[in-house]
Design a protein around this motif. Sequence first.
Motif, PDB file in Angstrom:
ATOM      1  N   ASN A   3     -20.868 -26.902  10.079  1.00  0.00           N
ATOM      2  CA  ASN A   3     -20.224 -25.599   9.918  1.00  0.00           C
ATOM      3  C   ASN A   3     -20.492 -24.739  11.147  1.00  0.00           C
ATOM      4  OD1 ASN A   3     -22.658 -23.996   9.605  1.00  0.00           O
ATOM      5  ND2 ASN A   3     -22.838 -24.844   7.549  1.00  0.00           N
ATOM      6  N   SER A   4     -19.903 -23.569  11.170  1.00  0.00           N
ATOM      7  CA  SER A   4     -19.996 -22.705  12.350  1.00  0.00           C
ATOM      8  C   SER A   4     -21.424 -22.262  12.645  1.00  0.00           C
ATOM      9  CB  SER A   4     -19.083 -21.498  12.200  1.00  0.00           C
ATOM     10  OG  SER A   4     -19.449 -20.697  11.111  1.00  0.00           O
ATOM     11  N   GLY A  33     -10.136 -26.927   6.745  1.00  0.00           N
ATOM     12  CA  GLY A  33      -9.313 -26.187   5.796  1.00  0.00           C
ATOM     13  C   GLY A  33      -8.954 -24.817   6.326  1.00  0.00           C
ATOM     14  N   GLU A  34      -7.902 -24.261   5.785  1.00  0.00           N
ATOM     15  CA  GLU A  34      -7.464 -22.937   6.208  1.00  0.00           C
ATOM     16  C   GLU A  34      -8.534 -21.897   5.871  1.00  0.00           C
ATOM     17  OE1 GLU A  34      -3.397 -20.304   6.106  1.00  0.00           O
ATOM     18  OE2 GLU A  34      -3.636 -21.927   4.674  1.00  0.00           O
ATOM     19  N   ILE A  35      -8.871 -21.111   6.860  1.00  0.00           N
ATOM     20  CA  ILE A  35      -9.914 -20.084   6.755  1.00  0.00           C
ATOM     21  C   ILE A  35     -11.192 -20.688   6.167  1.00  0.00           C
ATOM     22  CG2 ILE A  35     -10.451 -17.722   6.041  1.00  0.00           C
ATOM     23  CD1 ILE A  35      -7.485 -17.187   5.792  1.00  0.00           C
ATOM     24  N   ASP A  36     -11.664 -21.739   6.806  1.00  0.00           N
ATOM     25  CA  ASP A  36     -12.860 -22.447   6.383  1.00  0.00           C
ATOM     26  C   ASP A  36     -13.722 -22.697   7.624  1.00  0.00           C
ATOM     27  OD1 ASP A  36     -14.798 -24.059   5.221  1.00  0.00           O
ATOM     28  OD2 ASP A  36     -13.379 -25.463   4.323  1.00  0.00           O
ATOM     29  N   TYR A  75      -9.939 -16.485  12.846  1.00  0.00           N
ATOM     30  CA  TYR A  75      -9.747 -15.479  11.804  1.00  0.00           C
ATOM     31  C   TYR A  75     -10.901 -14.495  11.889  1.00  0.00           C
ATOM     32  CZ  TYR A  75     -13.061 -18.568   9.482  1.00  0.00           C
ATOM     33  OH  TYR A  75     -14.143 -19.351   9.201  1.00  0.00           O
ATOM     34  N   GLU A  76     -10.736 -13.379  11.248  1.00  0.00           N
ATOM     35  CA  GLU A  76     -11.792 -12.365  11.261  1.00  0.00           C
ATOM     36  C   GLU A  76     -12.870 -12.733  10.235  1.00  0.00           C
ATOM     37  OE1 GLU A  76     -12.424  -7.588  10.514  1.00  0.00           O
ATOM     38  OE2 GLU A  76     -10.417  -8.402  10.591  1.00  0.00           O
ATOM     39  N   PRO A  77     -14.122 -12.861  10.696  1.00  0.00           N
ATOM     40  CA  PRO A  77     -15.202 -13.152   9.739  1.00  0.00           C
ATOM     41  C   PRO A  77     -15.385 -11.989   8.767  1.00  0.00           C
ATOM     42  CG  PRO A  77     -16.005 -13.167  12.021  1.00  0.00           C
ATOM     43  CD  PRO A  77     -14.587 -12.731  12.052  1.00  0.00           C
ATOM     44  N   LYS A  78     -15.811 -12.307   7.577  1.00  0.00           N
ATOM     45  CA  LYS A  78     -16.048 -11.278   6.552  1.00  0.00           C
ATOM     46  C   LYS A  78     -17.404 -11.547   5.896  1.00  0.00           C
ATOM     47  CE  LYS A  78     -11.365 -10.013   5.872  1.00  0.00           C
ATOM     48  NZ  LYS A  78     -11.145  -9.085   6.914  1.00  0.00           N
ATOM     49  N   PRO A  79     -18.489 -11.081   6.545  1.00  0.00           N
ATOM     50  CA  PRO A  79     -19.830 -11.355   6.007  1.00  0.00           C
ATOM     51  C   PRO A  79     -20.013 -10.887   4.563  1.00  0.00           C
ATOM     52  CG  PRO A  79     -19.965 -10.397   8.201  1.00  0.00           C
ATOM     53  CD  PRO A  79     -18.527 -10.329   7.779  1.00  0.00           C
ATOM     54  N   LYS A  80     -19.393  -9.780   4.187  1.00  0.00           N
ATOM     55  CA  LYS A  80     -19.543  -9.291   2.811  1.00  0.00           C
ATOM     56  C   LYS A  80     -18.912 -10.236   1.800  1.00  0.00           C
ATOM     57  CE  LYS A  80     -19.880  -4.446   4.032  1.00  0.00           C
ATOM     58  NZ  LYS A  80     -19.281  -3.118   3.974  1.00  0.00           N
ATOM     59  N   LEU A  81     -17.959 -11.031   2.253  1.00  0.00           N
ATOM     60  CA  LEU A  81     -17.309 -12.007   1.375  1.00  0.00           C
ATOM     61  C   LEU A  81     -17.844 -13.417   1.602  1.00  0.00           C
ATOM     62  CD1 LEU A  81     -13.604 -10.806   1.714  1.00  0.00           C
ATOM     63  CD2 LEU A  81     -15.230 -10.286  -0.112  1.00  0.00           C
ATOM     64  N   ASP A  82     -18.963 -13.528   2.339  1.00  0.00           N
ATOM     65  CA  ASP A  82     -19.584 -14.813   2.650  1.00  0.00           C
ATOM     66  C   ASP A  82     -18.633 -15.731   3.427  1.00  0.00           C
ATOM     67  OD1 ASP A  82     -21.802 -16.482   2.711  1.00  0.00           O
ATOM     68  OD2 ASP A  82     -21.175 -17.560   0.913  1.00  0.00           O
ATOM     69  N   LEU A  83     -17.868 -15.132   4.364  1.00  0.00           N
ATOM     70  CA  LEU A  83     -16.971 -15.896   5.216  1.00  0.00           C
ATOM     71  C   LEU A  83     -17.456 -15.780   6.655  1.00  0.00           C
ATOM     72  CD1 LEU A  83     -14.364 -17.553   5.623  1.00  0.00           C
ATOM     73  CD2 LEU A  83     -13.147 -15.373   5.876  1.00  0.00           C
ATOM     74  N   PRO A  84     -18.203 -16.800   7.126  1.00  0.00           N
ATOM     75  CA  PRO A  84     -18.698 -16.749   8.503  1.00  0.00           C
ATOM     76  C   PRO A  84     -17.553 -16.948   9.495  1.00  0.00           C
ATOM     77  CG  PRO A  84     -19.359 -18.802   7.452  1.00  0.00           C
ATOM     78  CD  PRO A  84     -18.621 -18.002   6.418  1.00  0.00           C
ATOM     79  N   MET A  85     -17.855 -16.733  10.762  1.00  0.00           N
ATOM     80  CA  MET A  85     -16.842 -16.922  11.805  1.00  0.00           C
ATOM     81  C   MET A  85     -16.392 -18.371  11.856  1.00  0.00           C
ATOM     82  SD  MET A  85     -18.886 -16.919  15.437  1.00  0.00           S
ATOM     83  CE  MET A  85     -19.656 -15.365  15.127  1.00  0.00           C
ATOM     84  N   SER A  86     -15.241 -18.588  12.452  1.00  0.00           N
ATOM     85  CA  SER A  86     -14.697 -19.938  12.567  1.00  0.00           C
ATOM     86  C   SER A  86     -15.570 -20.801  13.479  1.00  0.00           C
ATOM     87  CB  SER A  86     -13.279 -19.877  13.134  1.00  0.00           C
ATOM     88  OG  SER A  86     -13.311 -19.479  14.494  1.00  0.00           O
ATOM     89  N   ILE A  87     -15.430 -22.109  13.327  1.00  0.00           N
ATOM     90  CA  ILE A  87     -16.190 -23.025  14.175  1.00  0.00           C
ATOM     91  C   ILE A  87     -15.793 -22.826  15.635  1.00  0.00           C
ATOM     92  CG2 ILE A  87     -16.563 -25.460  14.728  1.00  0.00           C
ATOM     93  CD1 ILE A  87     -16.524 -26.071  11.772  1.00  0.00           C
ATOM     94  N   VAL A 105     -10.298 -27.350  22.125  1.00  0.00           N
ATOM     95  CA  VAL A 105      -8.945 -27.720  21.748  1.00  0.00           C
ATOM     96  C   VAL A 105      -8.962 -28.025  20.262  1.00  0.00           C
ATOM     97  CG1 VAL A 105      -7.117 -29.437  22.027  1.00  0.00           C
ATOM     98  CG2 VAL A 105      -8.414 -28.656  24.014  1.00  0.00           C
ATOM     99  N   GLY A 106      -8.109 -27.346  19.508  1.00  0.00           N
ATOM    100  CA  GLY A 106      -8.033 -27.584  18.073  1.00  0.00           C
ATOM    101  C   GLY A 106      -6.732 -27.041  17.525  1.00  0.00           C
ATOM    102  N   SER A 107      -6.356 -27.528  16.368  1.00  0.00           N
ATOM    103  CA  SER A 107      -5.107 -27.134  15.736  1.00  0.00           C
ATOM    104  C   SER A 107      -5.274 -25.834  14.948  1.00  0.00           C
ATOM    105  CB  SER A 107      -4.651 -28.248  14.781  1.00  0.00           C
ATOM    106  OG  SER A 107      -3.478 -27.862  14.108  1.00  0.00           O
ATOM    107  N   SER A 108      -4.225 -25.011  14.963  1.00  0.00           N
ATOM    108  CA  SER A 108      -4.245 -23.795  14.152  1.00  0.00           C
ATOM    109  C   SER A 108      -3.585 -24.051  12.798  1.00  0.00           C
ATOM    110  CB  SER A 108      -3.531 -22.653  14.885  1.00  0.00           C
ATOM    111  OG  SER A 108      -2.194 -23.021  15.164  1.00  0.00           O
TER     112      SER A 108
END
Length: 167
Positions: A87-88, A65-68, A112-124, A137-140
Amino acid sequence: WKPLSVFPKNLFALSTGTWNKITDKIILEALGFKHTSFVSPPRKEGQWKKADLSPLVHLINCHGGEIDARFWGQDAKTDEIEPASINSLDVNKKLRVGTVVVAECCFGGQLYEPKPKLDLPMSICHSYLLNGAIGYVGSSCSAFGAANGEKFLYNADLIAKYFLRHL
């Protein structure tokens, strides 16, 4: 980095229940041997062992998913999107240096930029590369391929197949 003299026969392949036969077909057509993929979710997030992720080649054919920072399964009987399987954070300190990944998932290569304060870890993708992967290799954006029962591979399946073949 030096190329391997022999392509490894063991690889980590993870797929949804709706695409697992296609994923195995990609491996057969690309590499010339039969392989049975893990069907997502064989393990829940956080339950992957270092031994599971130790192969140098990873093929993941799941939902993204987008930004997941997770990849999701899908039940072949109900078509329901299942709980996330990986997950990552799952790849931290579990990869061999030199791992190469083909993520045939929507947004599988999104950065994408991870946002730990928003519970968004870095991308896989970021996590793989920070943990020793030398290629990813992966799709954006969206990535479409065949479903179980379809006769031919197409779109993202062909990208995965030919990348693996020429790896």
